[in-house]
Design a protein around this motif. Structure first.
Motif, short mmCIF file in Angstrom:
data_model
loop_
_atom_site.label_atom_id
_atom_site.label_comp_id
_atom_site.label_asym_id
_atom_site.label_seq_id
_atom_site.Cartn_x
_atom_site.Cartn_y
_atom_site.Cartn_z
N UNK A 1 1.01 -1.22 -0.12
CA UNK A 1 -0.01 0.17 -0.49
C UNK A 1 1.01 1.39 -0.07
N UNK A 2 0.97 1.89 -1.53
CA UNK A 2 1.47 3.35 -1.26
C UNK A 2 0.86 4.42 -0.40
N UNK A 3 2.09 5.01 0.42
CA UNK A 3 1.61 5.88 1.63
C UNK A 3 0.62 6.68 1.15
N UNK A 4 -0.55 7.65 1.85
CA UNK A 4 -0.82 8.60 0.95
C UNK A 4 0.08 10.00 1.11
N UNK A 5 1.23 10.02 2.01
CA UNK A 5 1.53 11.44 1.78
C UNK A 5 2.59 11.05 0.16
N UNK A 6 2.69 10.20 -0.36
CA UNK A 6 3.90 9.67 -1.75
C UNK A 6 2.27 10.15 -2.73
N UNK A 7 1.48 10.14 -2.75
CA UNK A 7 0.03 10.08 -3.56
C UNK A 7 -0.48 11.25 -3.59
N UNK B 1 1.78 14.18 -5.86
CA UNK B 1 2.08 13.63 -7.04
C UNK B 1 1.81 15.05 -8.02
N UNK B 2 0.65 16.15 -7.72
CA UNK B 2 0.41 16.70 -8.16
C UNK B 2 1.54 17.97 -7.85
N UNK B 3 3.01 17.60 -7.10
CA UNK B 3 3.40 18.87 -7.02
C UNK B 3 4.82 18.51 -7.73
N UNK B 4 5.18 17.89 -8.41
CA UNK B 4 6.70 17.46 -9.72
C UNK B 4 6.72 15.82 -9.42
N UNK B 5 8.15 16.18 -10.14
CA UNK B 5 8.65 14.91 -11.06
C UNK B 5 9.16 13.87 -9.46
N UNK C 1 8.16 13.17 -6.62
CA UNK C 1 7.15 12.44 -6.27
C UNK C 1 6.64 11.47 -7.07
N UNK C 2 6.64 12.03 -8.26
CA UNK C 2 6.32 10.70 -8.67
C UNK C 2 7.21 9.85 -9.73
N UNK C 3 8.59 10.28 -9.45
CA UNK C 3 10.01 9.42 -9.34
C UNK C 3 9.37 7.83 -8.32
N UNK C 4 8.90 8.56 -7.21
CA UNK C 4 8.83 7.62 -5.88
C UNK C 4 8.00 6.84 -6.22
N UNK C 5 6.98 7.14 -6.45
CA UNK C 5 5.87 6.20 -6.73
C UNK C 5 5.55 5.01 -7.83
N UNK C 6 6.50 5.78 -9.41
CA UNK C 6 6.79 4.73 -9.98
C UNK C 6 7.98 4.00 -9.63
N UNK D 1 -4.60 12.81 -9.77
CA UNK D 1 -3.38 11.36 -8.87
C UNK D 1 -4.23 10.39 -9.43
N UNK D 2 -5.75 10.27 -10.24
CA UNK D 2 -6.49 9.02 -10.63
C UNK D 2 -5.17 8.89 -11.54
N UNK D 3 -5.80 9.45 -13.02
CA UNK D 3 -5.26 9.35 -14.23
C UNK D 3 -3.57 9.18 -13.72
#
Length: 745
Positions: free
Chosen positions: A663-669, A672-676, A678-683, A706-708
């Motif tokens: 379960x990816x923690x909500x802090x990372x999700x 996602x709108x704030x920049x690359x 956080x996107x890299x961490x989720x990826x 975020x959903x998209x």
């Protein structure tokens, strides 16, 4: 005539006096204890040894019996219905006729502080109930011998003094033969193992027996016959008290001489001695001679000092304990009075999540952590500062002579930095943090207890604010503490008043857009406050150990509810329910059996239960976690790692864990709108899950963007406010009835 009479004088230095005669006759023993069964048991044991036993069940009656008929030994319980045993002991020792009667305090209470009080009250020995009967009988026998030796010496001296008064000239030669006989002194020394001395006050010469000299490591020729041979060897701090005791007795102010002191041994060390003596007076009541003995009490003194040390130090860490810390704090507060610009600070520390370490790695590892914690804290301080262990995982620090709050915060910062290095526990690296409460010792504080209380209040505030931080006390915190206290009391009552309920939040399948599962979240419906936030009461439940019965109730009720939904809505009911288990609950030794019992009772379909465990709990004891997870997996329970990426570094162990979902923690999700970045961490987390063939749930989805993004990454499941806030079971039934499409195709 003189010769006949002198033969009738009891010679206390006869070599056979300790093995025959009075040392073999039965003793008269008084038991003062309010337990009649115990009294009878002890009496039966002693009477089988031919002793005469007298029994008293109250302090008052025991005192009366002792004063009316002087016993040879007193066995005294410390807890009596009318008086404290310590007080009785002091009263008995204060009586001239009873001060030589040995007293054994009987305690049913453990702890070194009780032993210290026993020694300070004048007791000769103490025994903890229940005690070994062979040891008990040996101590009784030893104390009776001591009593009879003292009694014999007193009778002899009394008779000698009386005869001096009656027949000064006739008995003078007899006294000289008795007191100046080196052979008799040597025999007595061998019998009593004491060093004997005889001081002729008129000639100011002292005879020291060979045993007296050997007790300080000296040969016969090493010690002369002057008083200075004695006094110059006495420790400088003890010399005045010894000379004062001698003067008091020779001047008639005291009935006997008794003094404890340290004396120099030949190797340069000091040993503890006790000297006892009696003076002989002429017809004008002037002391002309004084004789006595010296006994080595080093072992007893060391035991007393150790008991005193134990009474004021923590046994595990060897740090000062609460009592010593409060004493030093009070003394520092006194020094601060009237001194301008002098201040102190108290820091109250609590190890965050210590219980998880203790439960997962075991008490030995927990103790090792506490010991190492004490060592690190000492390194952070100046020599005049004090660090103490207050109990459990709590520590306190007294920082002296601080200028302002910045100085205290700087010390707290150093402590946080020192704790960044891992602790090596059972060959594992464990990272810990601490919550710190700070208070300055301003002039308004009069009691050390108040300072410590306020520092503890600030520490609890630091914990409530997220741990691993420091908070400074302010007056408004008292109201907050009272609120927490009331909340804890209400929380204990709530479990019996059926005030808990479960809210459910949907977990949506990203491919189908349909409801896949629900996560169970406990809520508390307070009778006065309404719904209480979990963030407000769950930390209290963790600290008070209410969390486990709460977690098991959520587990059982969630499975029951899932079974009901599946029976009522067989086509659209969620396939599974996800339940969080706290670290305390997960480490319970009977967890697997309890889960199995719930599954059998509720009869939910195989795979219907998911259990979520945080990353930090799993990493506390990885091997124990693997064992428990494997057993749960064997019952077809699905396993999720919650809040992944926020806790311990588990990458090296992740492949060994028999888990199904990350379960990816909500802090990372949410970022996602704030920049690359956080996107890299989720990826990265997504890629890791794919390589390990794990599913992924993204928590905290709140926006369409975020959903998209998550859909583009082929995330498996999502949950968050974008779909629905947690709600009661009736809300889930509305979703099931509508067969809602949560994500547009």
């Amino acid at each position: 005539m003189a010769g006949k009479e002198s033969k009738r004088i009891v010679d206390p230095f006869r070599s056979d006096i300790f093995s025959t005669g009075i040392f073999q006759r039965p003793g008269r023993i008084l038991i003062i204890d309010d337990d009649p069964d115990f009294n009878q048991t002890v009496a039966d044991t002693l009477e089988r040894e031919n002793h005469n036993v007298f029994k008293a069940t109250t302090g008052k009656s025991g005192l009366e019996m002792a004063l009316a008929d002087e016993p040879d030994l007193i066995l005294l319980d410390i807890k009596l219905p009318d008086m404290a045993g310590f007080d009785i002991c002091r009263e008995l020792k204060a009586h001239p006729e009873l001060r030589y009667v040995p007293i054994v305090l009987l305690t049913g209470i453990g702890g070194s502080d009780v032993h210290v009080q026993a020694i300070q009250s004048g007791a000769n020995d103490f025994l903890s109930k229940p005690f070994s009967w062979p040891v008990f009988k040996a101590r009784v026998s030893s104390l009776l011998k001591y009593r009879r030796a003292v009694a014999s010496l007193r009778r002899a001296r009394t008779e000698l003094e009386q005869r001096v008064k009656d027949r000064t000239g006739e008995l003078q030669s007899s006294n000289e033969r008795l007191l100046e006989s080196e052979e008799r002194y040597a025999l007595a020394a061998r019998a009593a193992n004491d060093g004997l001395w005889d001081w002729n006050l008129e000639t100011d010469k002292v005879y020291f027996s060979p045993r007296w000299k050997s007790m300080i490591g000296c040969a016969e020729k090493d010690v002369g016959d002057l008083p200075t041979e004695w006094f110059r060897r006495v420790h400088p701090e003890d010399r005045d008290s010894l000379e004062a005791a001698i003067d008091s007795h020779t001047n008639g102010a005291s009935d006997y001489l008794e003094c404890e002191y340290r004396i120099l041994y030949k190797d340069g060390t000091y040993r503890w001695m006790i000297t006892r003596g009696l003076a002989i007076r002429n017809g004008e009541n002037k002391a002309t001679r004084m004789a006595g003995s010296q006994s080595d009490i080093t072992v007893r003194k060391m035991a007393e000092l150790q008991l005193l040390h134990n009474a004021f130090h923590d046994e595990l860490t060897r740090l000062p304990n609460r009592a010593l810390f409060l004493d030093r704090l009070q003394q520092t507060m006194k020094r601060m009075e009237g001194v301008e610009h002098y201040n102190l600070a108290v820091l109250h520390l609590d190890i965050d999540r210590f219980k998880i370490v203790n439960d997962s790695l075991g008490h030995m590892a927990g103790n090792q952590l506490l010991i190492e914690m004490g060592r690190r804290l000492r390194k952070c301080l100046q020599p005049l500062d004090t660090v103490a262990r207050l109990g459990g995982d709590e520590f306190a620090i007294l920082v002296e002579n601080v200028n302002n709050l910045d100085d205290a915060n700087q010390v707290a910062g150093v402590i946080h930095d020192v704790l960044k290095e891992p602790f090596k526990l059972r060959e594992r690296d464990v990272f810990v943090t601490t919550s710190v409460g700070i208070v300055l010792g301003k002039k308004k504080y009069l009691k050390a207890e108040d300072l410590l209380r306020d520092s503890e209040t600030a520490m609890h505030r630091a914990k409530a604010q997220g741990k691993a931080r420091q908070e400074t006390f302010h007056s408004g915190m008292h109201a907050q503490v009272l609120t927490v206290l009331h909340l804890e009391n209400d929380l204990r009552r709530a479990s019996h008043a059926n005030e808990f309920l479960i809210y459910y939040q949907p977990i949506v399948c990203m491919k189908t857009g349909k409801l896949s599962a629900v996560e169970s979240l406990i809520r508390w419906k307070h009778p006065e406050r309404g719904i209480v936030s979990p963030g407000e009461f769950l930390p209290i439940a963790e600290e008070t150990e209410l969390i486990t019965p709460m977690s098991l109730w959520v587990l059982r009720e969630s499975c029951r509810q899932l079974k009901e939904w599946q029976d009522r809505f067989p086509k659209v009911a969620p396939f599974s329910v996800s339940v969080n288990l706290s670290g305390t609950t997960f480490t319970q030794p009977n967890l697997v059996a309890q889960v199995k019992d719930v599954l059998e009772q509720t009869r939910i379909p195989s795979g219907g239960l998911k259990i979520e465990i945080t990353e930090g709990v799993l990493m506390g004891n990885i091997q124990a976690a693997i064992t428990t997870l494997s057993q749960l997996k064997g019952m077809n329970v699905q396993l999720l790692v919650d809040d992944f990426g926020t806790g311990y570094s588990s990458l090296s162990y992740l492949h060994r864990l028999p888990i199904d979902v990350l379960k990816i923690d909500h802090s990372f999700v949410s970022n996602l709108d704030l920049g690359d970045k956080n996107l890299a961490i989720v990826k990265t987390i997504m890629a890791l899950a794919r390589n390990l063939e794990l599913k992924v749930v993204a928590e905290g989805v709140e926006t369409a963007h975020q959903l998209e993004v998550l859909r583009e990454m082929n995330c498996d499941y999502a949950q968050g406010y974008l779909f629905a806030r947690p709600g009661p079971a009736i809300e889930v039934e509305k979703w099931l009835t509508a067969d809602k499409q949560w994500i547009p195709a």
